[in-house]
Design a protein around this motif. Structure first.
Motif, PDB file in Angstrom:
ATOM      1  N   LEU A 124      35.951   5.315  22.764  1.00  0.00           N
ATOM      2  CA  LEU A 124      35.808   5.839  24.122  1.00  0.00           C
ATOM      3  C   LEU A 124      37.152   6.296  24.664  1.00  0.00           C
ATOM      4  N   GLN A 125      38.199   5.534  24.411  1.00  0.00           N
ATOM      5  CA  GLN A 125      39.530   5.906  24.888  1.00  0.00           C
ATOM      6  C   GLN A 125      39.962   7.245  24.286  1.00  0.00           C
ATOM      7  N   ARG A 126      39.668   7.427  22.999  1.00  0.00           N
ATOM      8  CA  ARG A 126      40.048   8.685  22.353  1.00  0.00           C
ATOM      9  C   ARG A 126      39.226   9.862  22.889  1.00  0.00           C
ATOM     10  N   GLN A 127      37.942   9.630  23.120  1.00  0.00           N
ATOM     11  CA  GLN A 127      37.108  10.691  23.692  1.00  0.00           C
ATOM     12  C   GLN A 127      37.544  11.013  25.120  1.00  0.00           C
ATOM     13  N   ALA A 128      37.865   9.991  25.895  1.00  0.00           N
ATOM     14  CA  ALA A 128      38.320  10.215  27.271  1.00  0.00           C
ATOM     15  C   ALA A 128      39.595  11.043  27.297  1.00  0.00           C
ATOM     16  N   THR A 129      40.488  10.787  26.353  1.00  0.00           N
ATOM     17  CA  THR A 129      41.729  11.566  26.281  1.00  0.00           C
ATOM     18  C   THR A 129      41.428  13.026  25.942  1.00  0.00           C
ATOM     19  N   ARG A 130      40.518  13.241  25.001  1.00  0.00           N
ATOM     20  CA  ARG A 130      40.133  14.616  24.653  1.00  0.00           C
ATOM     21  C   ARG A 130      39.542  15.333  25.859  1.00  0.00           C
ATOM     22  N   LEU A 131      38.666  14.656  26.577  1.00  0.00           N
ATOM     23  CA  LEU A 131      38.045  15.271  27.747  1.00  0.00           C
ATOM     24  C   LEU A 131      39.074  15.576  28.822  1.00  0.00           C
ATOM     25  N   ARG A 132      39.969  14.633  29.051  1.00  0.00           N
ATOM     26  CA  ARG A 132      40.981  14.830  30.094  1.00  0.00           C
ATOM     27  C   ARG A 132      41.871  16.027  29.765  1.00  0.00           C
ATOM     28  N   LYS A 133      42.195  16.192  28.497  1.00  0.00           N
ATOM     29  CA  LYS A 133      43.064  17.300  28.098  1.00  0.00           C
ATOM     30  C   LYS A 133      42.373  18.651  28.235  1.00  0.00           C
ATOM     31  N   SER A 134      41.052  18.639  28.402  1.00  0.00           N
ATOM     32  CA  SER A 134      40.333  19.889  28.640  1.00  0.00           C
ATOM     33  C   SER A 134      40.564  20.406  30.055  1.00  0.00           C
ATOM     34  N   ARG A 135      41.125  19.543  30.921  1.00  0.00           N
ATOM     35  CA  ARG A 135      41.450  19.864  32.316  1.00  0.00           C
ATOM     36  C   ARG A 135      40.204  20.063  33.190  1.00  0.00           C
ATOM     37  N   ALA A 136      39.060  19.678  32.705  1.00  0.00           N
ATOM     38  CA  ALA A 136      37.853  19.712  33.536  1.00  0.00           C
ATOM     39  C   ALA A 136      37.852  18.510  34.474  1.00  0.00           C
ATOM     40  N   PRO A 137      37.285  18.631  35.670  1.00  0.00           N
ATOM     41  CA  PRO A 137      37.109  17.461  36.529  1.00  0.00           C
ATOM     42  C   PRO A 137      36.143  16.491  35.853  1.00  0.00           C
ATOM     43  N   LEU A 138      36.548  15.233  35.713  1.00  0.00           N
ATOM     44  CA  LEU A 138      35.785  14.287  34.905  1.00  0.00           C
ATOM     45  C   LEU A 138      35.555  12.977  35.623  1.00  0.00           C
ATOM     46  N   VAL A 139      34.386  12.394  35.377  1.00  0.00           N
ATOM     47  CA  VAL A 139      34.089  11.036  35.819  1.00  0.00           C
ATOM     48  C   VAL A 139      33.515  10.269  34.634  1.00  0.00           C
ATOM     49  N   LEU A 140      34.097   9.110  34.348  1.00  0.00           N
ATOM     50  CA  LEU A 140      33.524   8.169  33.395  1.00  0.00           C
ATOM     51  C   LEU A 140      32.854   7.080  34.226  1.00  0.00           C
ATOM     52  N   ALA A 141      31.548   6.964  34.133  1.00  0.00           N
ATOM     53  CA  ALA A 141      30.821   6.033  34.988  1.00  0.00           C
ATOM     54  C   ALA A 141      29.859   5.201  34.154  1.00  0.00           C
ATOM     55  N   GLY A 142      29.815   3.907  34.432  1.00  0.00           N
ATOM     56  CA  GLY A 142      28.849   3.099  33.706  1.00  0.00           C
ATOM     57  C   GLY A 142      29.177   1.628  33.694  1.00  0.00           C
ATOM     58  N   ASP A 143      28.460   0.937  32.834  1.00  0.00           N
ATOM     59  CA  ASP A 143      28.654  -0.487  32.601  1.00  0.00           C
ATOM     60  C   ASP A 143      29.586  -0.620  31.404  1.00  0.00           C
ATOM     61  N   PHE A 144      30.842  -0.933  31.682  1.00  0.00           N
ATOM     62  CA  PHE A 144      31.856  -1.038  30.634  1.00  0.00           C
ATOM     63  C   PHE A 144      31.864  -2.420  29.994  1.00  0.00           C
ATOM     64  N   ASN A 145      31.112  -3.361  30.557  1.00  0.00           N
ATOM     65  CA  ASN A 145      31.049  -4.728  30.053  1.00  0.00           C
ATOM     66  C   ASN A 145      32.433  -5.356  29.908  1.00  0.00           C
ATOM     67  N   VAL A 146      33.291  -5.060  30.880  1.00  0.00           N
ATOM     68  CA  VAL A 146      34.615  -5.683  30.983  1.00  0.00           C
ATOM     69  C   VAL A 146      34.887  -5.968  32.455  1.00  0.00           C
ATOM     70  N   ALA A 147      35.266  -7.203  32.743  1.00  0.00           N
ATOM     71  CA  ALA A 147      35.806  -7.556  34.057  1.00  0.00           C
ATOM     72  C   ALA A 147      37.329  -7.486  33.914  1.00  0.00           C
ATOM     73  N   PRO A 148      37.969  -6.432  34.424  1.00  0.00           N
ATOM     74  CA  PRO A 148      39.349  -6.131  34.031  1.00  0.00           C
ATOM     75  C   PRO A 148      40.394  -7.182  34.404  1.00  0.00           C
ATOM     76  N   THR A 149      40.216  -7.874  35.528  1.00  0.00           N
ATOM     77  CA  THR A 149      41.229  -8.829  35.976  1.00  0.00           C
ATOM     78  C   THR A 149      40.537 -10.069  36.537  1.00  0.00           C
ATOM     79  N   GLU A 150      41.337 -11.074  36.872  1.00  0.00           N
ATOM     80  CA  GLU A 150      40.788 -12.290  37.466  1.00  0.00           C
ATOM     81  C   GLU A 150      40.151 -12.007  38.825  1.00  0.00           C
ATOM     82  N   LEU A 151      40.568 -10.929  39.474  1.00  0.00           N
ATOM     83  CA  LEU A 151      39.971 -10.559  40.753  1.00  0.00           C
ATOM     84  C   LEU A 151      38.551 -10.023  40.583  1.00  0.00           C
ATOM     85  N   ASP A 152      38.181  -9.690  39.350  1.00  0.00           N
ATOM     86  CA  ASP A 152      36.885  -9.091  39.068  1.00  0.00           C
ATOM     87  C   ASP A 152      35.861 -10.101  38.556  1.00  0.00           C
TER      88      ASP A 152
END
Length: 256
Positions: A128-156
């Motif tokens: 996903l990280q590699r695909q996100a980088t490819r998409l971002r480099k296309s310079r299109a406006p992008l949103v990655l949205a969904g259930d990532f199944n990660v609580a990133p920090t203790e605040l989460d």
């Protein structure tokens, strides 16, 4: 433009809840996960009657993703996450809506860890990280949205030790999410609510909803051009309290 993500946890069983929320919130785009239905059983007619076009990728059991667009048809661009042709799980779909490219994501849970399911989770997040980088480099406006199944920090995650061995909070899972976000993507909810405990998921077990023992697993990541347009972000917590509710609540971000 209002973009939302909602792990519906069986779209046909929760269809009345989904339709009620769509009518009340009126998102321009809604990304759904855990459809738990085959393609032929997706309720496209009911959603069309509610004013939403859709693209979807169904699957039996717990997978399946969809992108809904209010008053228009999403333009499908991809139905699989690149990088592993042997991966047949329905966890990723892309479509263009009103000039914005939307990727709907249902990342693997990864439990139990260690083990093959956790290895798959980490490999999937790396793809996903590699695909996100490819998409971002296309310079299109992008949103990655969904259930990532990660609580990133203790605040989460609510204050607890009971999840310490869970893949959702494992240091490697958090590191993979951090690598994905990096310096180029904006985590909409956390950016607008930097110090607030915000949850999007409350397990059905142990009265976690009534105790507000939640986790923030559902995220909206924006490219810099869209992050400049952010005017709001939140979670529709009340949806989790409805009869027959999913164990997730919808999260959303609003753009000017």
């Amino acid at each position: 433009m209002l973009i939302a993500t909602y792990n519906i946890n069986n779209i046909n069983r929760r269809l009345p809840n989904l339709l009620s929320w769509l009518e009340a919130r009126r998102p321009d785009v809604a990304c759904l996960q855990e459809l738990k239905c085959l393609d032929r059983d997706f309720p496209a007619a009911a959603l069309a009657q509610a004013g939403y076009g859709a693209v979807w990728l169904g699957q039996r059991t717990w997978n399946g993703v969809a992108i809904l667009a209010r008053g228009t048809e999403p333009v499908l661009t991809r139905t699989a996450l690149p990088g592993d042709d042997a991966d047949l799980q329905s966890r990723y779909i892309e479509a263009a809506v009103a000039g914005v490219l939307i990727a709907c994501i249902y990342a693997p849970n990864g439990n139990p860890q260690p083990g093959p399911k956790f290895d798959y989770k980490l490999a999937w997040l790396d793809r996903l990280q590699r695909q996100a980088t490819r998409l971002r480099k296309s310079r299109a406006p992008l949103v990655l949205a969904g259930d990532f199944n990660v609580a990133p920090t203790e605040l989460d995650i609510y204050p607890t030790k009971s999840w310490d061995d869970d893949a959702l909070v494992h240091p490697e899972s958090r590191a993979a999410f951090g690598k994905l976000v990096g310096r180029r993507w904006t985590d909409a909810l956390r950016t607008l609510h930097p110090e607030e405990r915000i949850y999007t998921f409350w397990d059905y077990r142990r009265n976690r909803w009534t105790r507000d023992a939640g986790l923030r697993l559902d995220h909206l990541l924006l490219t810099p051009d869209l992050s400049k347009r952010m005017v709001g972000a939140g979670v529709d917590r009340h949806v989790r309290a409805l009869e027959g509710a999913s164990d997730h609540a919808p999260a959303w971000g609003a753009l000017s």
